[in-house]
Write a protein that holds these residues in place. Structure first.
Motif, PDB file in Angstrom:
ATOM      1  N   THR A 114       0.826  -1.210   0.000  1.00 19.41           N
ATOM      2  CA  THR A 114       0.000   0.000   0.000  1.00 19.41           C
ATOM      3  C   THR A 114       0.865   1.268   0.000  1.00 19.41           C
ATOM      4  OG1 THR A 114      -0.279  -0.104   2.407  1.00 19.41           O
ATOM      5  CG2 THR A 114      -2.014  -1.091   1.048  1.00 19.41           C
ATOM      6  N   ARG A 115       2.046   1.200   0.636  1.00 20.05           N
ATOM      7  CA  ARG A 115       2.970   2.358   0.564  1.00 20.05           C
ATOM      8  C   ARG A 115       3.459   2.551  -0.868  1.00 20.05           C
ATOM      9  NH1 ARG A 115       5.495   0.850   5.850  1.00 20.05           N
ATOM     10  NH2 ARG A 115       7.047  -0.240   4.605  1.00 20.05           N
ATOM     11  N   TRP A 116       3.792   1.439  -1.565  1.00 23.47           N
ATOM     12  CA  TRP A 116       4.211   1.528  -2.964  1.00 23.47           C
ATOM     13  C   TRP A 116       3.104   2.177  -3.800  1.00 23.47           C
ATOM     14  CZ3 TRP A 116       1.491  -1.047  -6.853  1.00 23.47           C
ATOM     15  CH2 TRP A 116       1.992  -0.857  -8.140  1.00 23.47           C
ATOM     16  N   LEU A 117       1.871   1.741  -3.598  1.00 24.69           N
ATOM     17  CA  LEU A 117       0.747   2.290  -4.352  1.00 24.69           C
ATOM     18  C   LEU A 117       0.591   3.789  -4.092  1.00 24.69           C
ATOM     19  CD1 LEU A 117      -1.709   1.595  -6.183  1.00 24.69           C
ATOM     20  CD2 LEU A 117      -3.019   1.317  -4.062  1.00 24.69           C
ATOM     21  N   LYS A 118       0.674   4.175  -2.833  1.00 22.64           N
ATOM     22  CA  LYS A 118       0.524   5.591  -2.464  1.00 22.64           C
ATOM     23  C   LYS A 118       1.633   6.446  -3.089  1.00 22.64           C
ATOM     24  CE  LYS A 118      -0.093   8.576   1.536  1.00 22.64           C
ATOM     25  NZ  LYS A 118      -0.197   8.647   2.994  1.00 22.64           N
ATOM     26  N   ARG A 119       2.857   5.909  -3.120  1.00 22.36           N
ATOM     27  CA  ARG A 119       3.978   6.652  -3.724  1.00 22.36           C
ATOM     28  C   ARG A 119       3.870   6.699  -5.249  1.00 22.36           C
ATOM     29  NH1 ARG A 119       7.175   3.284  -0.562  1.00 22.36           N
ATOM     30  NH2 ARG A 119       7.866   2.271  -2.475  1.00 22.36           N
ATOM     31  N   THR A 120       3.335   5.654  -5.853  1.00 16.65           N
ATOM     32  CA  THR A 120       3.285   5.526  -7.305  1.00 16.65           C
ATOM     33  C   THR A 120       2.217   6.406  -7.933  1.00 16.65           C
ATOM     34  OG1 THR A 120       4.141   3.285  -7.162  1.00 16.65           O
ATOM     35  CG2 THR A 120       2.967   3.855  -9.179  1.00 16.65           C
ATOM     36  N   MET A 121       1.090   6.552  -7.287  1.00 15.65           N
ATOM     37  CA  MET A 121      -0.038   7.255  -7.900  1.00 15.65           C
ATOM     38  C   MET A 121       0.268   8.687  -8.331  1.00 15.65           C
ATOM     39  SD  MET A 121      -3.403   5.683  -6.072  1.00 15.65           S
ATOM     40  CE  MET A 121      -4.512   6.355  -7.305  1.00 15.65           C
ATOM     41  N   PRO A 122       0.901   9.523  -7.522  1.00 16.57           N
ATOM     42  CA  PRO A 122       1.145  10.900  -7.964  1.00 16.57           C
ATOM     43  C   PRO A 122       2.022  10.994  -9.221  1.00 16.57           C
ATOM     44  CG  PRO A 122       1.412  10.744  -5.597  1.00 16.57           C
ATOM     45  CD  PRO A 122       1.293   9.340  -6.115  1.00 16.57           C
ATOM     46  N   SER A 123       3.079  10.184  -9.294  1.00 16.27           N
ATOM     47  CA  SER A 123       3.945  10.254 -10.472  1.00 16.27           C
ATOM     48  C   SER A 123       3.240   9.698 -11.703  1.00 16.27           C
ATOM     49  CB  SER A 123       5.276   9.537 -10.234  1.00 16.27           C
ATOM     50  OG  SER A 123       5.064   8.196  -9.892  1.00 16.27           O
ATOM     51  N   LEU A 124       2.402   8.694 -11.522  1.00 20.33           N
ATOM     52  CA  LEU A 124       1.640   8.157 -12.643  1.00 20.33           C
ATOM     53  C   LEU A 124       0.611   9.176 -13.122  1.00 20.33           C
ATOM     54  CD1 LEU A 124       1.731   5.440 -14.155  1.00 20.33           C
ATOM     55  CD2 LEU A 124      -0.270   4.766 -12.819  1.00 20.33           C
ATOM     56  N   ASP A 125      -0.040   9.857 -12.176  1.00 19.81           N
ATOM     57  CA  ASP A 125      -0.997  10.912 -12.535  1.00 19.81           C
ATOM     58  C   ASP A 125      -0.317  11.992 -13.368  1.00 19.81           C
ATOM     59  OD1 ASP A 125      -2.934   9.629 -11.045  1.00 19.81           O
ATOM     60  OD2 ASP A 125      -2.772  10.995  -9.335  1.00 19.81           O
ATOM     61  N   PRO A 134      -2.398   6.453 -22.269  1.00 16.41           N
ATOM     62  CA  PRO A 134      -2.244   5.488 -21.171  1.00 16.41           C
ATOM     63  C   PRO A 134      -0.793   5.382 -20.717  1.00 16.41           C
ATOM     64  CG  PRO A 134      -3.595   4.569 -22.920  1.00 16.41           C
ATOM     65  CD  PRO A 134      -3.020   5.849 -23.449  1.00 16.41           C
ATOM     66  N   VAL A 135      -0.625   5.246 -19.403  1.00 11.45           N
ATOM     67  CA  VAL A 135       0.707   5.075 -18.821  1.00 11.45           C
ATOM     68  C   VAL A 135       0.668   3.979 -17.770  1.00 11.45           C
ATOM     69  CG1 VAL A 135       1.493   7.453 -19.250  1.00 11.45           C
ATOM     70  CG2 VAL A 135       0.344   6.905 -17.113  1.00 11.45           C
ATOM     71  N   GLY A 136       1.808   3.336 -17.594  1.00 17.89           N
ATOM     72  CA  GLY A 136       1.913   2.288 -16.593  1.00 17.89           C
ATOM     73  C   GLY A 136       3.122   2.513 -15.705  1.00 17.89           C
ATOM     74  N   SER A 137       3.016   2.025 -14.492  1.00 20.57           N
ATOM     75  CA  SER A 137       4.107   2.155 -13.528  1.00 20.57           C
ATOM     76  C   SER A 137       5.155   1.081 -13.785  1.00 20.57           C
ATOM     77  CB  SER A 137       3.565   1.986 -12.111  1.00 20.57           C
ATOM     78  OG  SER A 137       3.223   0.628 -11.877  1.00 20.57           O
ATOM     79  N   PRO A 138       6.337   1.260 -13.222  1.00 21.60           N
ATOM     80  CA  PRO A 138       7.297   0.155 -13.197  1.00 21.60           C
ATOM     81  C   PRO A 138       6.725  -0.977 -12.342  1.00 21.60           C
ATOM     82  CG  PRO A 138       8.362   2.240 -12.651  1.00 21.60           C
ATOM     83  CD  PRO A 138       6.889   2.493 -12.650  1.00 21.60           C
ATOM     84  N   LEU A 139       7.210  -2.189 -12.553  1.00 24.53           N
ATOM     85  CA  LEU A 139       6.767  -3.330 -11.754  1.00 24.53           C
ATOM     86  C   LEU A 139       7.216  -3.178 -10.309  1.00 24.53           C
ATOM     87  CD1 LEU A 139       7.461  -6.460 -13.993  1.00 24.53           C
ATOM     88  CD2 LEU A 139       5.241  -5.470 -13.403  1.00 24.53           C
ATOM     89  N   TYR A 140       6.363  -3.577  -9.413  1.00 28.46           N
ATOM     90  CA  TYR A 140       6.676  -3.672  -7.993  1.00 28.46           C
ATOM     91  C   TYR A 140       6.741  -5.162  -7.678  1.00 28.46           C
ATOM     92  CZ  TYR A 140       5.634  -4.093  -3.029  1.00 28.46           C
ATOM     93  OH  TYR A 140       5.656  -4.449  -1.701  1.00 28.46           O
ATOM     94  N   ARG A 141       7.861  -5.638  -7.156  1.00 30.41           N
ATOM     95  CA  ARG A 141       8.032  -7.052  -6.823  1.00 30.41           C
ATOM     96  C   ARG A 141       7.961  -7.243  -5.319  1.00 30.41           C
ATOM     97  NH1 ARG A 141       9.994 -10.847 -10.655  1.00 30.41           N
ATOM     98  NH2 ARG A 141       9.432 -12.183  -8.914  1.00 30.41           N
ATOM     99  N   SER A 142       7.264  -8.313  -4.913  1.00 29.07           N
ATOM    100  CA  SER A 142       7.180  -8.670  -3.509  1.00 29.07           C
ATOM    101  C   SER A 142       6.976 -10.173  -3.412  1.00 29.07           C
ATOM    102  CB  SER A 142       6.029  -7.937  -2.829  1.00 29.07           C
ATOM    103  OG  SER A 142       5.923  -8.323  -1.478  1.00 29.07           O
ATOM    104  N   GLY A 143       7.995 -10.873  -2.984  1.00 32.54           N
ATOM    105  CA  GLY A 143       7.902 -12.325  -2.869  1.00 32.54           C
ATOM    106  C   GLY A 143       7.595 -12.971  -4.209  1.00 32.54           C
ATOM    107  N   GLN A 144       6.569 -13.796  -4.232  1.00 35.10           N
ATOM    108  CA  GLN A 144       6.172 -14.526  -5.432  1.00 35.10           C
ATOM    109  C   GLN A 144       5.252 -13.706  -6.328  1.00 35.10           C
ATOM    110  OE1 GLN A 144       8.360 -17.296  -5.716  1.00 35.10           O
ATOM    111  NE2 GLN A 144       6.524 -18.323  -6.431  1.00 35.10           N
ATOM    112  N   ALA A 145       5.203 -12.397  -6.159  1.00 35.44           N
ATOM    113  CA  ALA A 145       4.253 -11.574  -6.912  1.00 35.44           C
ATOM    114  C   ALA A 145       4.907 -10.347  -7.513  1.00 35.44           C
ATOM    115  CB  ALA A 145       3.106 -11.146  -6.004  1.00 35.44           C
TER     116      ALA A 145
END
Length: 170
Positions: A114-125, A134-145
């Motif tokens: 959720t911290r990654w999401l909160k940080r990512t949204m303003p720069s994506l906006d 359309p724009v996409g964020s860089p991948l966020y990796r966490s464990g098996q996801a």
């Protein structure tokens, strides 16, 4: 940030035996989304993508804007991906995305996600506003996801945010 990764983004599962059903059902109930039954999807039978189980549903806010959930399971029943889409016209769209980011797969770190999401949204906006496409964020990796956030315009729905979380080999 202005284009999605090239090539296929194929999912593996989040872990053997993890269906995610409790999480997905709770999310759907909380956001008044009626999930349809799981259906087998072969996509394009001429390619090398194996068939999967798919369930999707849409909820409508007071603004008639939508919240959508799509879940994909391998035929074994193990969860492979969760995609949440929401119109910015939904008053609490950020809360919906945050709740989706809390997917509790084995090894998940919901607070970090959720911290990654909160940080990512303003720069994506900002990137979406400047690029007007359309724009996409860089991948966020966490464990098996892995996760990414994608922002685009959808006509009457206005700006839509799509969060995809999928199993990814480490």
């Amino acid at each position: 940030m202005d284009e999605m990764p090239h090539g296929k983004l194929l999912s593996t599962t989040f872990g053997k035996g993890y269906t995610g059903s409790e999480f997905i059902n709770r999310l759907a109930k909380q956001w008044h989304i009626t999930l349809g039954p799981r259906k087998k999807n072969d996509f394009n039978k001429k390619d090398d993508v194996p068939p999967v189980w798919l369930a999707a549903g849409t909820g409508h806010s007071s603004t008639k804007a939508t919240t959508d959930v799509t879940a994909v399971w391998e035929l074994s029943g193990d969860l492979a991906s969760l995609t949440c889409s929401v119109s910015r016209k939904v008053p609490d769209y950020k809360d919906f995305l945050r709740d989706c980011a809390k997917l509790n797969y084995p090894g998940a770190q919901p607070t970090v996600a959720t911290r990654w999401l909160k940080r990512t949204m303003p720069s994506l906006d900002k990137a979406h506003t400047q690029a007007k496409k359309p724009v996409g964020s860089p991948l966020y990796r966490s464990g098996q996801a892995a996760s990414y956030l994608y922002e685009y315009d959808n006509g009457a729905e206005g700006t839509v945010d799509m969060l995809r979380i999928f199993g990814a080999a480490s």
